[in-house]
Write an enzyme that holds these catalytic residues in place. Structure first.
Site, PDB file in Angstrom:
ATOM      1  N   ASP A  97      -0.516  -0.849  -4.857  1.00  0.00           N
ATOM      2  CA  ASP A  97      -1.792  -0.302  -5.308  1.00  0.00           C
ATOM      3  C   ASP A  97      -1.660   1.045  -5.998  1.00  0.00           C
ATOM      4  O   ASP A  97      -2.556   1.464  -6.735  1.00  0.00           O
ATOM      5  CB  ASP A  97      -2.794  -0.210  -4.151  1.00  0.00           C
ATOM      6  CG  ASP A  97      -2.363   0.738  -3.041  1.00  0.00           C
ATOM      7  OD1 ASP A  97      -1.183   1.133  -2.993  1.00  0.00           O
ATOM      8  OD2 ASP A  97      -3.208   1.076  -2.185  1.00  0.00           O
ATOM      9  N   ASN A  98      -0.584   1.760  -5.762  1.00  0.00           N
ATOM     10  CA  ASN A  98      -0.332   3.042  -6.419  1.00  0.00           C
ATOM     11  C   ASN A  98       1.099   3.444  -6.117  1.00  0.00           C
ATOM     12  O   ASN A  98       1.813   2.748  -5.373  1.00  0.00           O
ATOM     13  CB  ASN A  98      -1.298   4.142  -5.941  1.00  0.00           C
ATOM     14  CG  ASN A  98      -1.558   4.161  -4.456  1.00  0.00           C
ATOM     15  OD1 ASN A  98      -2.662   3.853  -4.003  1.00  0.00           O
ATOM     16  ND2 ASN A  98      -0.548   4.512  -3.675  1.00  0.00           N
ATOM     17  N   ARG A 145      -7.878  -1.735  -6.236  1.00  0.00           N
ATOM     18  CA  ARG A 145      -8.406  -2.975  -5.662  1.00  0.00           C
ATOM     19  C   ARG A 145      -9.645  -3.449  -6.428  1.00  0.00           C
ATOM     20  O   ARG A 145      -9.825  -4.651  -6.657  1.00  0.00           O
ATOM     21  CB  ARG A 145      -8.724  -2.757  -4.176  1.00  0.00           C
ATOM     22  CG  ARG A 145      -7.481  -2.553  -3.353  1.00  0.00           C
ATOM     23  CD  ARG A 145      -7.730  -1.938  -1.984  1.00  0.00           C
ATOM     24  NE  ARG A 145      -6.538  -1.225  -1.570  1.00  0.00           N
ATOM     25  CZ  ARG A 145      -5.483  -1.799  -0.988  1.00  0.00           C
ATOM     26  NH1 ARG A 145      -5.501  -3.086  -0.729  1.00  0.00           N
ATOM     27  NH2 ARG A 145      -4.410  -1.084  -0.670  1.00  0.00           N
ATOM     28  N   HIS A 160       1.784   2.444   3.852  1.00  0.00           N
ATOM     29  CA  HIS A 160       0.856   3.585   3.927  1.00  0.00           C
ATOM     30  C   HIS A 160       0.999   4.283   5.291  1.00  0.00           C
ATOM     31  O   HIS A 160       1.163   3.623   6.317  1.00  0.00           O
ATOM     32  CB  HIS A 160      -0.566   3.058   3.746  1.00  0.00           C
ATOM     33  CG  HIS A 160      -1.619   4.093   3.525  1.00  0.00           C
ATOM     34  ND1 HIS A 160      -1.976   5.018   4.479  1.00  0.00           N
ATOM     35  CD2 HIS A 160      -2.429   4.326   2.465  1.00  0.00           C
ATOM     36  CE1 HIS A 160      -2.952   5.788   4.012  1.00  0.00           C
ATOM     37  NE2 HIS A 160      -3.249   5.387   2.787  1.00  0.00           N
ATOM     38  N   LYS A 181       1.137   9.151  -6.145  1.00  0.00           N
ATOM     39  CA  LYS A 181      -0.211   8.640  -5.913  1.00  0.00           C
ATOM     40  C   LYS A 181      -1.292   9.636  -6.314  1.00  0.00           C
ATOM     41  O   LYS A 181      -1.161  10.832  -6.065  1.00  0.00           O
ATOM     42  CB  LYS A 181      -0.346   8.308  -4.421  1.00  0.00           C
ATOM     43  CG  LYS A 181      -1.721   7.872  -3.951  1.00  0.00           C
ATOM     44  CD  LYS A 181      -1.690   7.630  -2.444  1.00  0.00           C
ATOM     45  CE  LYS A 181      -3.050   7.251  -1.890  1.00  0.00           C
ATOM     46  NZ  LYS A 181      -2.987   7.005  -0.423  1.00  0.00           N
ATOM     47  N   ASP A 225       0.848  -1.185   0.000  1.00  0.00           N
ATOM     48  CA  ASP A 225       0.000   0.000   0.000  1.00  0.00           C
ATOM     49  C   ASP A 225       0.895   1.249   0.000  1.00  0.00           C
ATOM     50  O   ASP A 225       1.660   1.461   0.952  1.00  0.00           O
ATOM     51  CB  ASP A 225      -0.885  -0.026   1.247  1.00  0.00           C
ATOM     52  CG  ASP A 225      -2.100   0.879   1.147  1.00  0.00           C
ATOM     53  OD1 ASP A 225      -2.060   1.839   0.374  1.00  0.00           O
ATOM     54  OD2 ASP A 225      -3.084   0.622   1.857  1.00  0.00           O
ATOM     55  N   ASP A 226       0.809   2.037  -1.056  1.00  0.00           N
ATOM     56  CA  ASP A 226       1.612   3.267  -1.187  1.00  0.00           C
ATOM     57  C   ASP A 226       3.106   2.987  -1.321  1.00  0.00           C
ATOM     58  O   ASP A 226       3.943   3.808  -0.934  1.00  0.00           O
ATOM     59  CB  ASP A 226       1.387   4.213  -0.003  1.00  0.00           C
ATOM     60  CG  ASP A 226       0.043   4.914  -0.030  1.00  0.00           C
ATOM     61  OD1 ASP A 226      -0.791   4.557  -0.875  1.00  0.00           O
ATOM     62  OD2 ASP A 226      -0.176   5.809   0.801  1.00  0.00           O
ATOM     63  N   LYS A 273      -6.413  -5.405   3.949  1.00  0.00           N
ATOM     64  CA  LYS A 273      -7.225  -4.243   3.585  1.00  0.00           C
ATOM     65  C   LYS A 273      -8.118  -4.569   2.392  1.00  0.00           C
ATOM     66  O   LYS A 273      -7.638  -4.887   1.319  1.00  0.00           O
ATOM     67  CB  LYS A 273      -6.288  -3.080   3.254  1.00  0.00           C
ATOM     68  CG  LYS A 273      -6.973  -1.793   2.842  1.00  0.00           C
ATOM     69  CD  LYS A 273      -5.943  -0.697   2.606  1.00  0.00           C
ATOM     70  CE  LYS A 273      -6.556   0.595   2.107  1.00  0.00           C
ATOM     71  NZ  LYS A 273      -5.538   1.660   1.901  1.00  0.00           N
ATOM     72  N   CYS A 318      -5.811   3.655  -4.163  1.00  0.00           N
ATOM     73  CA  CYS A 318      -6.056   2.368  -3.517  1.00  0.00           C
ATOM     74  C   CYS A 318      -7.387   1.721  -3.901  1.00  0.00           C
ATOM     75  O   CYS A 318      -7.403   0.572  -4.367  1.00  0.00           O
ATOM     76  CB  CYS A 318      -5.959   2.516  -2.006  1.00  0.00           C
ATOM     77  SG  CYS A 318      -6.970   3.817  -1.301  1.00  0.00           S
ATOM     78  N   HIS A 327     -11.334  -2.497   1.307  1.00  0.00           N
ATOM     79  CA  HIS A 327     -11.491  -1.135   0.774  1.00  0.00           C
ATOM     80  C   HIS A 327     -12.234  -1.046  -0.557  1.00  0.00           C
ATOM     81  O   HIS A 327     -11.975  -0.155  -1.368  1.00  0.00           O
ATOM     82  CB  HIS A 327     -10.131  -0.438   0.667  1.00  0.00           C
ATOM     83  CG  HIS A 327     -10.203   1.006   1.094  1.00  0.00           C
ATOM     84  ND1 HIS A 327      -9.177   1.912   0.889  1.00  0.00           N
ATOM     85  CD2 HIS A 327     -11.189   1.701   1.709  1.00  0.00           C
ATOM     86  CE1 HIS A 327      -9.516   3.088   1.357  1.00  0.00           C
ATOM     87  NE2 HIS A 327     -10.740   3.001   1.868  1.00  0.00           N
TER      88      HIS A 327
END
Length: 528
Positions: free
Chosen positions: A332-333, A84, A226, A374, A42-43, A137, A80, A139
């Site tokens: 995710d990004n 997903r 993240h 991001k 994540d991130d 996660k 994110c 989301h």
């Protein structure tokens, strides 16, 4: 009124053709169907892990890359929730109902949850005999009717919304086990750390599913790295010396390593430092320790995640399932430039009670060699590491310059599992897949052509056709780049190659109309 979007019939030709059936069916195969583990960070920036140029200690991921495959042109959606949505369904996120985040904005493409026209990877694999496990996660749906178990997964542990402290479960973002809020039977240990917790439960669910003898699909979505920047102090201290020279030196070192690794040709240029970041030499001496600590915490979080992935790999080896398990790792990004500085007064950044990010200068470094970050769909926002490892199916040690997108993961996995994508599940008619299978890329290392790809998030927009990429930030003019010679997006050719730009603008407009894009100014008009 919605901004005029030109609908071009020819754009429909880019959608991958799928077999017309009404139920999930399996295709006979000589070899056992692989287990699949998709691990999402994540991130995480493009260059954070060692095998993509970073100085962070990631021996497990580096080892998987060395014995597996790395793709250099794989992309996500830049944020994110949309990533997903696409990763779970094989559709563009707007088509799946999540054109933005998890708030319902009053349009079909912006429901804030997965809609009924998409099938999750679990809804495809579970009927085909797989145990489907989701940890971490989610989301893509905040309320209980939209949790993983309601979308086909056999087991779930994690957070429907993600985020929050790494040092406790006691936050306003609840944890869930299967269908109910998780209520641990033992007191929370003082050493609790979320990344460890997610791995503990992943291993627990894997052990519990073994008795059934089925192949498994595990979706392991870490929240690291993240914000908030949280890590044990001993892990932070190991990286403090690493970042004393600042972000400019780190960017140069990472770029040089990337070229030495063969990720980029020798003529790929490092993008200029982001305008939002000062030269490190201009940062006041008294401010440097804070900046160094922020990056050291980010690095520690990545390091801890790598160690936890190592625990999963060790379990696969111990249970004899390593050779026939496809492991995919991606982000995710791009790294986040969000300026985050809140938390309890007097708390030390990185400790419980703090709540901070590493902000724009380090995000720029994490996304080396690219521009932006991001939420923006220049390469710094959408380019992700992509590691695939499968001893019985993937040739070892390959770096492949294949174009790809998270919409390709579902088509690839169901292809490997021998599952045919249906036109409907029960009385739910499904949208055809937007992605394509990259099975032949993984199993042979051979680059294959890709259909045009499209992006939109918060008015940031792009289209890629072959080596040409047309991209713009919200409210700004289109830019055109030839990524074959300009991966860093530094030489705008929109005027010199206006005919290509016009073709791509028309294609993007048709796609936007097709999937239901609503631009930010139109949301504002509706709000009035």
């Amino acid at each position: 009124m919605r901004t005029c979007l030109l609908l071009v019939v020819s754009i429909l030709a880019i959608v991958t053709t799928v077999t017309t059936v009404t139920t999930v069916t399996t295709v006979a195969a000589d070899a056992p169907r692989p287990n699949v583990i998709v691990i999402m960070a994540d991130d995480l920036g493009f260059s954070d892990v060692g095998c993509y140029g970073g100085e962070i200690n990631t021996p497990v991921l580096d080892g998987l890359a060395a014995k597996g495959m790395r793709l250099t042109q794989f992309t996500n959606t830049g944020r994110c929730c949309p990533t997903r949505a696409s990763l779970f369904t094989g559709l563009y996120s707007h088509r799946a109902g999540i054109g933005h985040m998890v708030n319902d904005r009053g349009y079909p493409a912006y429901l804030g949850r997965l809609n009924d026209r998409c099938a999750t990877i679990a809804e495809l694999l579970t009927p085909a005999g797989y145990d489907t496990l989701m940890v971490g996660k989610w989301h893509v749906g905040t309320d209980a009717p939209n949790w993983p178990r309601q979308r086909g997964f056999t087991r779930f542990y994690g957070q429907p919304t993600g985020g929050g402290s790494y040092f406790t479960r006691k936050t306003d973002r609840p944890f869930v086990l299967d269908d109910k809020p998780y209520e641990p039977t033992e007191p929370e240990p003082a050493t609790y750390y979320k990344t460890d917790d997610y791995t503990d439960f992943a291993l627990r669910l894997l052990n519990e599913q073994r008795a059934g003898g089925k192949p498994f699909y595990l979706h392991l979505c870490y929240t690291a790295p993240h914000w908030p920047l949280h890590a044990p102090e001993a892990d932070i201290e190991r990286y403090l010396a690493t970042y004393q020279d600042g972000w400019d030196v780190i960017r140069e070192r990472r770029h040089a390593k990337q070229k030495a690794l063969g990720l980029f040709a020798s003529d790929v240029v490092l993008s200029p430092r982001a305008s939002e970041a000062k030269a490190w030499t201009e940062v006041p001496e008294k401010a440097r320790a804070d900046w160094v600590r922020r990056m050291a915490i980010h690095a520690a979080m990545v390091d801890i995640m790598d160690r936890n992935i190592g625990r999963v790999v060790a379990w696969l080896r111990e249970t004899g399932q390593f050779d026939n398990t496809l492991i995919v790792f991606l982000s995710d990004n791009g790294a986040s430039a969000e300026v985050v500085d809140r938390g309890e007064s007097g708390s030390v950044i990185g400790a419980k009670g703090s709540f901070a990010g590493f902000n724009q200068p380090w995000a720029n470094a994490s996304n080396t060699p690219f521009r932006r970050w991001k939420s923006i769909v220049h390469e710094g926002g959408i380019a992700t590491p992509f590691i695939a490892h499968w001893p019985t199916g993937i040739p070892a040690g390959r770096i492949v310059h294949q174009v790809g997108h998270v919409i390709d993961v579902v088509p690839t996995v169901i292809d490997l599992a021998g599952v045919t994508y249906p036109t409907a599940i029960g009385d739910r008619a499904l949208a055809p897949l937007d992605g394509i299978s990259l099975r032949s890329v993984l199993t042979t290392g051979t680059v294959q052509p890709h259909v045009p790809l499209f992006w939109e998030h918060e008015g940031n927009r792009a289209v890629r056709r072959g080596d040409w990429k047309l991209v713009a930030q919200n409210g700004k003019d289109w830019e055109l780049y030839n990524l074959a010679s300009d991966r860093s997006e530094l030489h705008d050719l929109v005027k010199e190659r206006s005919e290509i730009a016009e073709e791509l603008i028309t294609a993007w407009q048709a796609w936007a109309m097709d999937v239901g894009v609503v631009m930010p100014n139109e949301f504002k008009k509706k709000a009035k």
